[in-house]
Design a protein around this motif. Structure first.
Motif, PDB file in Angstrom:
ATOM      1  N   VAL C  13     -31.919  -0.333  49.335  1.00  0.00           N
ATOM      2  CA  VAL C  13     -32.060   1.019  49.882  1.00  0.00           C
ATOM      3  C   VAL C  13     -31.375   1.137  51.242  1.00  0.00           C
ATOM      4  O   VAL C  13     -30.676   2.112  51.517  1.00  0.00           O
ATOM      5  N   VAL C  17     -28.487   3.811  52.306  1.00  0.00           N
ATOM      6  CA  VAL C  17     -28.645   4.765  53.410  1.00  0.00           C
ATOM      7  C   VAL C  17     -27.432   4.681  54.348  1.00  0.00           C
ATOM      8  O   VAL C  17     -26.823   5.687  54.697  1.00  0.00           O
ATOM      9  N   THR C  28     -30.531  12.114  56.568  1.00  0.00           N
ATOM     10  CA  THR C  28     -30.300  11.379  55.325  1.00  0.00           C
ATOM     11  C   THR C  28     -31.569  11.507  54.490  1.00  0.00           C
ATOM     12  O   THR C  28     -32.661  11.201  54.970  1.00  0.00           O
ATOM     13  N   ALA C  29     -31.406  12.023  53.275  1.00  0.00           N
ATOM     14  CA  ALA C  29     -32.551  12.158  52.361  1.00  0.00           C
ATOM     15  C   ALA C  29     -32.369  11.147  51.240  1.00  0.00           C
ATOM     16  O   ALA C  29     -31.263  10.973  50.720  1.00  0.00           O
ATOM     17  N   VAL C  30     -33.447  10.468  50.885  1.00  0.00           N
ATOM     18  CA  VAL C  30     -33.357   9.365  49.925  1.00  0.00           C
ATOM     19  C   VAL C  30     -34.467   9.498  48.886  1.00  0.00           C
ATOM     20  O   VAL C  30     -35.592   9.883  49.221  1.00  0.00           O
ATOM     21  N   PHE C  31     -34.146   9.172  47.634  1.00  0.00           N
ATOM     22  CA  PHE C  31     -35.168   9.087  46.589  1.00  0.00           C
ATOM     23  C   PHE C  31     -35.071   7.711  45.954  1.00  0.00           C
ATOM     24  O   PHE C  31     -33.962   7.223  45.687  1.00  0.00           O
ATOM     25  N   VAL C  32     -36.219   7.074  45.750  1.00  0.00           N
ATOM     26  CA  VAL C  32     -36.245   5.785  45.044  1.00  0.00           C
ATOM     27  C   VAL C  32     -37.214   5.919  43.879  1.00  0.00           C
ATOM     28  O   VAL C  32     -38.373   6.306  44.082  1.00  0.00           O
ATOM     29  N   LEU C 105     -32.049  17.549  51.727  1.00  0.00           N
ATOM     30  CA  LEU C 105     -33.232  17.523  50.851  1.00  0.00           C
ATOM     31  C   LEU C 105     -33.004  18.333  49.573  1.00  0.00           C
ATOM     32  O   LEU C 105     -33.363  17.898  48.476  1.00  0.00           O
ATOM     33  N   LEU C 108     -30.602  16.400  47.349  1.00  0.00           N
ATOM     34  CA  LEU C 108     -31.269  15.217  46.786  1.00  0.00           C
ATOM     35  C   LEU C 108     -32.046  15.593  45.531  1.00  0.00           C
ATOM     36  O   LEU C 108     -31.917  14.964  44.480  1.00  0.00           O
ATOM     37  N   ARG C 109     -32.842  16.667  45.639  1.00  0.00           N
ATOM     38  CA  ARG C 109     -33.645  17.097  44.489  1.00  0.00           C
ATOM     39  C   ARG C 109     -32.750  17.450  43.304  1.00  0.00           C
ATOM     40  O   ARG C 109     -33.016  17.068  42.160  1.00  0.00           O
TER      41      ARG C 109
END
Lengths: 143, 80, 143, 80
Positions: C13, C17, C28-32, C105, C108-109
């Motif tokens: 991750v 990033v 920075t938007a992150v999805f795991v 955000l 990201l979605r």
């Protein structure tokens, strides 16, 4: 697990992510805020973050509790860094874990937005021309 | 009674200090504290109705104070 | 920088990033996405991910391009892991960088939702009782 | 003409294979490929109108095929 941390230490995104992990969390949503090289067209060299520590921690803990009630979140963590930060340094990171992504993403947005509006934290921006300015302070009238 | 008044960031800079002990009549309010602060050198650079917190919670000017309360005058926040 | 990766390697991750960082990206938007210990009440031991690699990479690259046009994004990366994954292992991570958080955000979605619907990737779930089942395959009629 | 037909995940398992070369008349469509696949042992477990891709892009049953195309029959996806 809900956790709030305000410290001078560099933010470790990976450990923040694992701090909200669990066997039942299939989704982790993360936000990282970093220092930008320019603000309103002015070249920034660094930003000095300061906080009213006791209140900021309380306010952020309350925000996590609100997110818990509103989005059914039980695992969320905020790390806000203070002190002198260089361009690209992370000033804030928020991680939210949940079984499903919609709640994790919704809660993440809520927590970041509320923290930016309510946590008593301030930014003194330093520019390449040697000037420095409190961010938002200019807008004396507006709160 | 005595309360602690704390200043931060741009306000602390304008006033040249980050805290002071203030003695007030019993039953005084946050508004009374703000009135006294108005008299300090450099206070002209503070907005008319600054954000205030009492014992780490945001408070209205009308809130009555007690012995030992911590009153913080909060500049516009810029976290995150 | 737009990047898509499908591999057996564990997802990192932190490096995802930093791969979308830039001097101008303040957010920075992150999805795991991670393997959960249960699915529909059944105890899961591991999940085997497989992909139609060439098409999955193409589809995900297209999704990033769409996100770029829709949200003004120039920095986004997806890493989808395939092979046998244990509980808590990360199967997917998406990172999006942007000057401001709202676009990061939102993008990201979009990227996560579209990837889950369109990327030709499949999950064979293994349960503690020794059974195994293709996820979603049951719903033969629905696509 | 000859096209490559590829199967994945639950479909590959039902059919006991992940690919086959198929010879078709010129001007044949994706629908024609599906028709032939219908005849394979284990094909009864495929849905009536499965998702199909041609050369890595989702395609409709009416799409005409060309020599050497890769036709993939795609089970319900479950990525992420």
């Amino acid at each position: 697990m809900m956790d709030v941390c305000i410290s001078q230490e560099a933010i470790d995104v990976a450990s923040l992510v694992s701090s909200v992990a669990s066997d039942s969390n299939g989704a982790t949503a993360v936000f990282v805020g970093t220092v930008r090289a320019t603000n309103d067209g002015r070249a920034v060299t660094e930003i000095e973050y300061s906080a009213y520590g006791e209140m900021a921690e309380r306010e952020m803990a309350m925000i996590l509790t609100e997110a818990g009630a509103r989005f059914g979140i039980t695992d969320a963590a905020i790390h806000h860094r203070i002190g002198r930060l260089a361009v690209r340094d992370a000033s804030i990171a928020v991680a939210v874990g949940h079984p499903h992504r919609a709640a994790a993403l919704d809660a993440l947005r809520y927590i970041v937005d509320e923290t930016k509006q309510r946590a008593p934290i301030w930014k003194l921006e330093h520019y390449t021309d040697g000037a420095r300015e409190w961010v938002n302070a200019g807008a004396k009238a507006s709160r | 009674m005595t309360v602690t008044v704390r200043f931060f960031a741009s306000y602390a800079e304008s006033l040249g200090r980050d805290a002071l002990e203030m003695t007030l009549a019993e039953g005084s309010t946050v508004g009374d504290v703000l009135g006294s602060v108005r008299g300090l050198p450099g206070a002209d650079r503070l907005p008319p109705a600054p954000l205030v917190a009492v014992n780490y919670s945001y408070a209205q000017a009308t809130m009555r104070l007690s012995e030992g309360d911590e009153v913080a005058i909060i500049p516009p926040v810029a976290g995150g």
